[in-house]
Design a protein around this motif. Structure first.
Motif, mmCIF file in Angstrom:
data_model
loop_
_atom_site.group_PDB
_atom_site.id
_atom_site.type_symbol
_atom_site.label_atom_id
_atom_site.label_comp_id
_atom_site.label_asym_id
_atom_site.label_seq_id
_atom_site.Cartn_x
_atom_site.Cartn_y
_atom_site.Cartn_z
ATOM 1 N N THR A 44 -3.521 2.983 -7.720
ATOM 2 C CA THR A 44 -4.793 2.272 -7.554
ATOM 3 C C THR A 44 -4.581 0.767 -7.545
ATOM 4 O OG1 THR A 44 -5.956 4.063 -8.698
ATOM 5 C CG2 THR A 44 -7.100 1.950 -8.515
ATOM 6 N N THR B 118 0.832 -1.206 0.000
ATOM 7 C CA THR B 118 0.000 0.000 0.000
ATOM 8 C C THR B 118 0.871 1.262 0.000
ATOM 9 O OG1 THR B 118 -1.728 -1.187 1.213
ATOM 10 C CG2 THR B 118 -1.832 1.220 1.215
ATOM 11 N N THR C 280 -5.327 -1.375 -4.070
ATOM 12 C CA THR C 280 -6.314 -2.450 -4.199
ATOM 13 C C THR C 280 -5.682 -3.805 -3.888
ATOM 14 O OG1 THR C 280 -7.488 -1.201 -5.914
ATOM 15 C CG2 THR C 280 -7.968 -3.555 -5.748
#
Length: 415
Positions: A374, A299, A378
């Motif tokens: 993204t 992340t 995800t």
């Protein structure tokens, strides 16, 4: 003896540990040497992908048969025989490089041979460790092997880079082959009883028995199914997108990426030291929580890939990964009958290996069609969710270990 080194009391483990340490140290430079050998012949990333894919596919094709053979024949003998094959294949690569006759098709062919050999070694390695030591020393044995593995992961690429840059990739291959040649007579000092496999059954019958053992344990197939997705995310997000961001984002950079990977290895190394002394009472519960920590650096890589922040997260993830690795090995070795362990391990390995090429391809496509941030955020959410959802399976959450094994010496003295 010091608790963390207790497995060294066992003679067979001492010799196996020495042989394994030699091969891990000399083999740690093989991937870098092979990569530069390929690029020396043809400076095209596609050629490198062909050679690496040949190894992986060969491994996938043969690993189940490797599990059957490792349950039928003496495992130390299988490892020795495969080392002979490796010496021949690696030596052939070195000879082709020295003489200037190396071609990509020849390296692909030799990688297929090497991948097949590895497919027989890995199940034998998994099955032999419980034979080498007592149940009380099993955690220490696994942690000691992980310690060497993580240490060479940190130092091996540095040594390989120096050797390849100064002497060439062929000499790195020679060093690896020499390590295997030394390990063979050392393994001959491991004395184990013959396998208890009953003759008269076919290989496919033995595979069916292994499958029944595998599928009869909900904790086993649940975790393997989870890792089919998690490994695809790991190799894609960390192995494909990570270097891409390092090259194209000045906040991280290629040098910074090297520090991040080193920090991950340092986390593994520190945790192996801790696991030599502290018993892991809930191997799968703590293991799945530990592996879920990989979502943190993934992340951060997408949101804000600053070197120091990402290195700290990678350190935590490395430590968590080692908790899972040791916990998983303990769960397998303490709950699967020894005479079927290699076959069951081969199904585990098949589930792990088969998704790696798929993950690489999917993330290679995603990185060109979607925003990297993204994709990574995800991926982190999905990864952590899958890891933690497995804890809802009662056999994963509740699995413990024999009380006598997890007690410290002081606790045993008081009981």
């Amino acid at each position: 003896m010091i608790r963390g080194l207790a497995a060294m009391q066992d003679r067979n483990f001492r010799w196996f540990f020495l042989a394994r340490a030699i091969t891990m140290i000399t083999g740690s430079m093989s991937s870098i040497a092979l990569a530069f050998a390929v690029l020396e012949i043809d400076n095209d990333a596609r050629s490198l992908s062909f050679v690496l894919t040949a190894f992986t596919v060969s491994n996938i094709v043969f690993v189940l048969f490797g599990g059957v053979i490792a349950d039928r024949l003496p495992r130390a003998l299988i490892i020795q025989a495969c080392y002979v094959v490796d010496i021949l294949s690696i030596g052939a690569i070195a000879a082709l490089l020295f003489t200037g006759n190396a071609t990509i098709p020849l390296l692909v062919l030799l990688s297929i041979v090497n991948g097949a050999s590895t497919a027989f070694v890995l199940p034998a390695m998994q099955g032999i460790i419980p034979q080498l030591t007592t149940p009380e020393h099993l955690q220490q044995a696994n942690a000691m092997l992980s310690f060497v593995r993580s240490a060479v992961t940190i130092g091996g690429p540095v040594l390989a880079g120096i050797l390849v840059a100064t002497a060439g990739p062929a000499w790195a291959m020679v060093v690896q082959a020499a390590g295997w040649a030394v390990a063979i007579p050392v393994l001959a000092l491991v004395k184990l009883p013959p396998p208890s496999h009953a003759g008269g059954t076919t290989m496919f019958h033995d595979l069916r028995i292994g499958w029944r053992e595998f599928w009869s344990r909900s904790w086993l197939w649940t975790v393997v199914l989870a890792f089919m997705v998690m490994n695809a995310i790991h190799i894609g997000a960390w192995g494909v997108v990570g270097p891409y961001i390092a090259k194209n984002n000045d906040l991280l950079g290629i040098t910074g990426w090297g520090w991040v990977l080193s920090a991950e290895g340092a986390g593994v190394l520190l945790m192996t030291l801790l696991l030599m002394w502290f018993p892991l009472r809930r191997p799968l519960r703590y293991g799945m929580i530990g592996i879920a920590a990989f979502a943190i650096p993934v992340t951060i890589l997408g949101v804000h890939p600053a070197v120091v922040l990402l290195a700290m997260a990678a350190f935590i993830a490395g430590a968590g990964a080692e908790v899972f690795s040791t916990g998983w090995n303990l769960a397998m070795m303490e709950n699967i009958p020894g005479e079927k362990l290699s076959r069951v391990a081969s199904y585990d390995m098949l589930g792990s290996f088969v998704v790696m090429p798929i993950g690489t391809l999917i993330y290679g496509w995603l990185i060109t069609h979607a925003d990297p941030a993204t994709v990574l955020v995800t991926s982190g959410v999905v990864y952590a969710s899958i890891a933690l959802v497995t804890l809802m399976v009662p056999s994963v959450w509740r699995m413990g270990r024999p009380e006598a094994i997890t007690k410290t010496p002081a606790e045993l003295a008081d009981s």
